[in-house]
Design a protein around this motif. Sequence first.
Motif, mmCIF file in Angstrom:
data_model
loop_
_atom_site.group_PDB
_atom_site.id
_atom_site.type_symbol
_atom_site.label_atom_id
_atom_site.label_comp_id
_atom_site.label_asym_id
_atom_site.label_seq_id
_atom_site.Cartn_x
_atom_site.Cartn_y
_atom_site.Cartn_z
ATOM 1 N N ARG A 186 0.749 -1.663 -0.463
ATOM 2 C CA ARG A 186 -0.062 0.286 -0.054
ATOM 3 C C ARG A 186 0.526 1.177 -0.173
ATOM 4 N NH1 ARG A 186 -1.905 0.132 6.288
ATOM 5 N NH2 ARG A 186 -0.469 -1.473 7.102
ATOM 6 N N TYR A 187 1.980 0.744 0.118
ATOM 7 C CA TYR A 187 2.699 1.997 0.206
ATOM 8 C C TYR A 187 4.165 2.610 -0.883
ATOM 9 C CZ TYR A 187 2.546 1.668 5.409
ATOM 10 O OH TYR A 187 1.848 1.977 6.444
ATOM 11 N N GLY A 188 3.394 1.508 -1.750
ATOM 12 C CA GLY A 188 4.011 1.439 -3.343
ATOM 13 C C GLY A 188 5.355 0.586 -3.167
ATOM 14 N N LEU A 189 5.613 0.085 -2.029
ATOM 15 C CA LEU A 189 7.287 -0.706 -2.006
ATOM 16 C C LEU A 189 7.001 -2.673 -2.357
ATOM 17 C CD1 LEU A 189 7.962 0.847 2.040
ATOM 18 C CD2 LEU A 189 8.332 1.525 -0.582
ATOM 19 N N ARG A 190 7.148 -2.730 -3.494
ATOM 20 C CA ARG A 190 7.209 -4.504 -3.749
ATOM 21 C C ARG A 190 8.652 -4.706 -3.376
ATOM 22 N NH1 ARG A 190 8.598 -4.374 -9.293
ATOM 23 N NH2 ARG A 190 10.019 -2.366 -10.300
ATOM 24 N N PHE A 191 8.716 -5.970 -3.503
ATOM 25 C CA PHE A 191 9.278 -6.998 -3.016
ATOM 26 C C PHE A 191 9.736 -7.941 -4.182
ATOM 27 C CE2 PHE A 191 8.430 -3.838 1.130
ATOM 28 C CZ PHE A 191 10.033 -4.204 1.112
ATOM 29 N N ASN A 192 11.060 -8.740 -4.177
ATOM 30 C CA ASN A 192 10.884 -9.671 -4.877
ATOM 31 C C ASN A 192 11.992 -10.578 -4.663
ATOM 32 O OD1 ASN A 192 8.037 -9.860 -6.877
ATOM 33 N ND2 ASN A 192 8.391 -7.760 -7.107
ATOM 34 N N ALA A 193 12.259 -11.556 -5.114
ATOM 35 C CA ALA A 193 13.541 -12.479 -5.170
ATOM 36 C C ALA A 193 13.802 -13.301 -5.939
ATOM 37 C CB ALA A 193 12.966 -13.660 -3.378
ATOM 38 N N ILE A 194 15.099 -13.447 -6.197
ATOM 39 C CA ILE A 194 15.548 -14.284 -7.090
ATOM 40 C C ILE A 194 16.457 -15.427 -6.280
ATOM 41 C CG2 ILE A 194 17.442 -14.608 -9.530
ATOM 42 C CD1 ILE A 194 16.817 -11.382 -9.813
ATOM 43 N N ALA A 195 15.948 -16.436 -7.200
ATOM 44 C CA ALA A 195 16.542 -17.819 -6.057
ATOM 45 C C ALA A 195 17.863 -18.844 -7.867
ATOM 46 C CB ALA A 195 15.397 -18.583 -6.041
ATOM 47 N N PRO A 196 18.083 -18.025 -7.537
ATOM 48 C CA PRO A 196 19.717 -18.213 -8.773
ATOM 49 C C PRO A 196 20.345 -19.945 -8.003
ATOM 50 C CG PRO A 196 20.608 -16.040 -7.206
ATOM 51 C CD PRO A 196 19.293 -17.155 -6.406
ATOM 52 N N GLY A 197 20.405 -20.608 -9.677
ATOM 53 C CA GLY A 197 21.362 -22.136 -9.734
ATOM 54 C C GLY A 197 22.872 -21.336 -9.307
ATOM 55 N N LEU A 198 23.515 -22.615 -9.757
ATOM 56 C CA LEU A 198 25.408 -22.117 -9.680
ATOM 57 C C LEU A 198 25.250 -21.279 -11.085
ATOM 58 C CD1 LEU A 198 27.401 -23.107 -8.669
ATOM 59 C CD2 LEU A 198 27.753 -24.119 -10.532
ATOM 60 N N PHE A 199 25.940 -20.260 -10.712
ATOM 61 C CA PHE A 199 26.629 -18.877 -11.161
ATOM 62 C C PHE A 199 28.056 -18.759 -10.615
ATOM 63 C CE2 PHE A 199 22.389 -18.291 -12.143
ATOM 64 C CZ PHE A 199 22.210 -17.265 -13.323
ATOM 65 N N PRO A 200 28.861 -19.391 -11.130
ATOM 66 C CA PRO A 200 29.885 -19.531 -10.227
ATOM 67 C C PRO A 200 30.679 -17.891 -10.138
ATOM 68 C CG PRO A 200 30.185 -20.528 -11.696
ATOM 69 C CD PRO A 200 28.755 -20.021 -12.616
ATOM 70 N N THR A 201 31.610 -18.140 -8.461
ATOM 71 C CA THR A 201 31.885 -16.689 -8.453
ATOM 72 C C THR A 201 32.795 -17.171 -7.640
ATOM 73 O OG1 THR A 201 30.353 -16.115 -6.533
ATOM 74 C CG2 THR A 201 29.700 -15.289 -8.096
ATOM 75 N N GLU A 202 33.952 -15.966 -7.429
ATOM 76 C CA GLU A 202 35.330 -16.397 -6.630
ATOM 77 C C GLU A 202 34.883 -16.971 -4.859
ATOM 78 O OE1 GLU A 202 38.620 -14.177 -5.687
ATOM 79 O OE2 GLU A 202 38.411 -14.050 -7.217
ATOM 80 N N GLY A 203 33.960 -15.948 -4.816
ATOM 81 C CA GLY A 203 33.552 -15.940 -3.567
ATOM 82 C C GLY A 203 32.678 -17.678 -2.714
ATOM 83 N N MET A 204 31.385 -17.755 -3.476
ATOM 84 C CA MET A 204 30.584 -19.037 -3.439
ATOM 85 C C MET A 204 32.163 -19.877 -4.081
ATOM 86 S SD MET A 204 28.404 -20.199 -5.845
ATOM 87 C CE MET A 204 29.336 -21.379 -6.861
ATOM 88 N N SER A 205 33.094 -20.932 -4.816
ATOM 89 C CA SER A 205 33.306 -21.623 -4.876
ATOM 90 C C SER A 205 34.677 -21.701 -3.814
ATOM 91 C CB SER A 205 34.356 -21.191 -6.106
ATOM 92 O OG SER A 205 33.643 -21.163 -7.466
ATOM 93 N N ALA A 206 34.925 -20.666 -3.262
ATOM 94 C CA ALA A 206 35.634 -20.963 -1.854
ATOM 95 C C ALA A 206 34.961 -21.384 -0.539
ATOM 96 C CB ALA A 206 36.877 -19.624 -1.671
ATOM 97 N N ARG A 207 33.974 -20.886 -0.569
ATOM 98 C CA ARG A 207 33.421 -21.280 0.663
ATOM 99 C C ARG A 207 32.120 -22.763 0.354
ATOM 100 N NH1 ARG A 207 34.463 -15.988 0.841
ATOM 101 N NH2 ARG A 207 35.552 -15.367 3.124
ATOM 102 N N LEU A 208 31.530 -22.647 -0.736
ATOM 103 C CA LEU A 208 31.055 -24.425 -1.419
ATOM 104 C C LEU A 208 31.664 -25.452 -1.657
ATOM 105 C CD1 LEU A 208 27.586 -22.137 -1.976
ATOM 106 C CD2 LEU A 208 28.939 -22.875 0.101
ATOM 107 N N SER A 209 32.665 -24.708 -2.686
ATOM 108 C CA SER A 209 33.137 -26.267 -3.357
ATOM 109 C C SER A 209 34.564 -25.697 -3.256
ATOM 110 C CB SER A 209 32.824 -25.775 -4.990
ATOM 111 O OG SER A 209 33.684 -26.686 -6.050
ATOM 112 N N PRO A 210 34.900 -26.336 -1.571
ATOM 113 C CA PRO A 210 36.295 -25.901 -1.556
ATOM 114 C C PRO A 210 37.390 -27.335 -2.309
ATOM 115 C CG PRO A 210 35.734 -27.251 0.234
ATOM 116 C CD PRO A 210 34.855 -26.015 -0.373
ATOM 117 N N GLY A 211 38.414 -26.487 -2.483
ATOM 118 C CA GLY A 211 38.964 -28.031 -3.877
ATOM 119 C C GLY A 211 37.964 -29.130 -4.422
ATOM 120 N N GLY A 212 37.178 -27.968 -5.238
ATOM 121 C CA GLY A 212 36.825 -28.554 -6.132
ATOM 122 C C GLY A 212 34.846 -29.437 -5.217
ATOM 123 N N ARG A 213 35.345 -29.442 -4.449
ATOM 124 C CA ARG A 213 34.440 -31.095 -3.740
ATOM 125 C C ARG A 213 32.344 -30.195 -3.937
ATOM 126 N NH1 ARG A 213 35.950 -35.165 -2.735
ATOM 127 N NH2 ARG A 213 37.577 -35.258 -1.380
ATOM 128 N N GLY A 214 31.605 -30.957 -3.369
ATOM 129 C CA GLY A 214 30.190 -30.362 -3.653
ATOM 130 C C GLY A 214 29.392 -29.112 -4.588
#
Length: 299
Positions: A186-214
């Motif tokens: 009602r205030y003209g504020l809208r809320f949406n979200a995106i649920a991405p699959g795998l878009f490789p980034t450095e921060g993600m690979s280092a913590r979610l696939s260390p050494g290529g795992r996961g």
Amino acid sequence: MDVSKLMYRDGLLDGERILVTGGGTGLGREMTEAFLKLGATVYICGRRQNMLDDTAGELMAKYGGKVVGHACDIRDADAIHEMVDAIWADGGAVTGVVNNAAGNFISRTEDLSVNGFNAISDIVFRGTFYVTLDIGKRLIEEKKKASFLSILTTWVWNGGPFVVPSAMSKSAINTMTQSLAVEWGRYGLRFNAIAPGLFPTEGMSARLSPGGRGDNSSDRMNPMGRHGEMHELANLAVFLMGPGAEWVNGQTIAIDGAGYQANSGNFWQTLSPLGDAEWEQMRAMIKGTNAKDKAQRST
Ligand code: HXC
């Protein structure tokens, strides 16, 4: 990103003022680039001022326009308030917020400490809400419209084994998206979200696939035989942030090549067979990355 693959005309976002949390690196940086290219002024925050300055400098050199970096840890509500004061002082209300900043690492849940849980949930769950609340209050007070976009994961629908604090926190932000879309519509504020699959980034690979795992959502396992390309994510983000589709409200849209329908899009299949030694090794690699990042932080 290949900006020639953006779907929109230049100038589409002229006059827009968008805050991208975690905008200095990874997906946040890609969205920042697209918004800037299409004419928006973009504010980016993160914990490393040098990283923010580098990103702002490089993108402005490429496209002109304005990107401003603010060192701010979104776990700190007072620091957020100060940053938002500074943004408002630099030209008034924002027209958009991208809740992109996140923290995550893979771990067996039984190996987590309370601090480990908090390190992630304080960023993703609390920090995202603090940013949304601080800015939302100001927009309501000033009767200004805006679009909020949160970057989630498909785990909000089916759970995230081995990334439980992240999956729990992002599910909560999914609920925030649905709730505030209704309450603040009602205030003209809208809320949406995106649920991405795998878009490789450095921060993600280092913590979610260390050494290529996961790497469960590997190209091979995806129905479309590949990972996401940054312009695809940016095109969806611009659609949700820009003018012309304001009635889209309260939606969480997956962009994962149908990966989660095909194979759960989470870590169950690849991480469940691993034993103590492998987990220990991965933990050491992740902690090395964390320590390196920490040494560069300015807040
Ligand atoms: C177990 C761990 C750990 C690990 C850290 N901890 N790494 N526990 N296994 N691998 C524990 C520590 O031992 C400590 O607890 C606590 O977590 C805090 O650690 P710090 O290093 O002091 O944390 P901090 O500096 O605050 O860093 C926060 C962080 C870090 C979340 C841990 O990873 C970070 O800053 N990440 C930002 C970037 C990022 O993560 N990008 C990936 C996002 S991907 P104790 O008990 O020892 O004190 C994403 C979704 C991807 O979000 C979706 C893909 C489909």
